[in-house]
Design an enzyme around this catalytic site. Structure first.
Site: not given
Length: 366
Positions: A188, A223-224, A240, A306
């Site tokens: 991501s 953590g992307g 998170d 989304k």
């Protein structure tokens, strides 16, 4: 020339067509869209002969969500002779483009086009030389002149045309070529990296993505997206309930806050960036983003919405209109852009830059 080719993600041709029909119509450039499912492109055919160029001149490319690239074209060139494909293409472009600054020989982003792309790469060099000899291209590449496009839809079958360098995607096929960093916690990360390339001019990176800035990543695990901020030497609050990659924690730049991203409220007043890639209904995410921007909790944000299975363009438009209305109601002047990126799937990425507000926030630009 009355046709405009718009490249898009395969499977999103209907959304691309709905958007260009809507936005062209609002500028009184009327026409209809030719759509072929999973083709990776749409052709918008204007009713008036010169409206193709008018459309790519007057409608800001940055305002389009589902198009990766666009260019105005003439009639389809078919049955190009294998022994000499160059002469007919040069003939189509002579008198249409003079002194173009760059040549792009492209295909749609589909599996079927992969073999064709190999041909395009080999074909570009001799075609470029012929177009330079004919005066269609300058003898050197320059961003100050139109980009010449040759778009193959099948072997021996192509459209020819051009786009304006100040109002198109600077990337070949509209796709930034990014390499996945081996030390990133998830793929991501490429979404955020692409978003930065698409939404922020390169000459503004040092100012707007500066060392030592404070940033918040909502829904950060593993953590992307935090990875991209850390790579730019920012201090990051990663919010998170799920754990962060140890490699990021070891940098000393990340503070992990074990909280729900929707309930978190920042306790600093100097946050430059907030990013968010949470799997949640678009309306709920948009409302949260509006809250951050209205309250001046950050200066810029990049977030993902989304998409539902149906009426995707309508859903995105509705959420962006809601966001704009909230900002207007609270006297916040902001710049909003949205794009379905190459690394996005059933989603679009939105960038908002808060410029100033009637009631001053801590991160307003004056």
């Amino acid at each position: 020339m009355n046709k405009v080719v718009l490249l898009c993600r395969p499977g999103f041709e209907k959304e691309c067509a709905a958007e260009i029909t809507d936005k062209a119509g609002k500028r009184e450039i009327f026409g209809f869209a030719r759509v072929k499912e999973n083709a990776g492109y749409v052709i918008y055919e204007c009713y008036q002969p010169e409206d193709g160029e008018k459309l790519i001149s007057e409608l800001p490319f940055s305002s389009l969500i589902f198009a990766r690239q666009w260019f105005v074209v003439g009639e389809l060139l078919q049955h190009l002779p294998p022994e000499d494909r160059i002469t007919p293409i040069v003939g189509m472009l002579q008198g249409v483009v003079e002194k173009g600054g760059e040549l792009r020989v492209e295909v749609a982003d589909t599996n079927e086009s992969k073999e064709l792309m190999k041909f395009c790469r080999k074909f570009t060099v001799p075609l470029r030389a012929a177009l330079r000899d004919a005066g269609v291209l300058t003898n050197y590449e320059t961003p100050k002149r139109p980009v010449v496009h040759v778009f193959f839809i099948a072997p021996g079958c192509c459209y020819t045309g051009y786009s304006f360098a100040h109002n198109n995607s600077p990337f070949y096929m509209g796709i930034p070529r990014l390499k996945f960093p081996s030390d990133a916690p998830s793929r991501s990360t490429l979404k955020l990296e692409e978003a930065l390339h698409v939404f922020i001019p390169e000459d503004e990176w040092d100012e707007r993505l500066a060392n030592g800035m404070y940033a918040v990543d909502l829904g950060a695990c593993p953590g992307g997206w935090t990875y991209q901020l850390v790579k730019r030497n920012m201090w990051v609050y990663s919010v998170d309930n799920g754990p962060m990659a140890q490699s990021l924690m070891d940098t000393g730049q990340v503070t992990w806050l074990r909280e729900d991203g929707f309930r978190y409220r920042p306790n600093r007043n100097n946050i430059s960036w907030m990013v968010c890639d949470m799997v949640e209904k678009p309306a709920k995410v948009t409302a949260l983003m509006a809250q951050w921007l209205v309250n001046g909790w950050c200066r810029e944000t990049i977030f993902n919405l989304k998409l539902p299975m149906k009426k995707r363009y309508e859903e995105v438009s509705h959420n962006l209109a809601y966001l704009q209305a909230q900002l207007d109601e609270h006297g916040v002047n902001a710049q909003i852009q949205a794009r379905q990126l190459y690394h996005d799937r059933e989603e679009v990425t939105v960038h908002v830059r808060r410029l100033w507000a009637a009631v001053g926030g801590s991160r307003d630009e004056r």
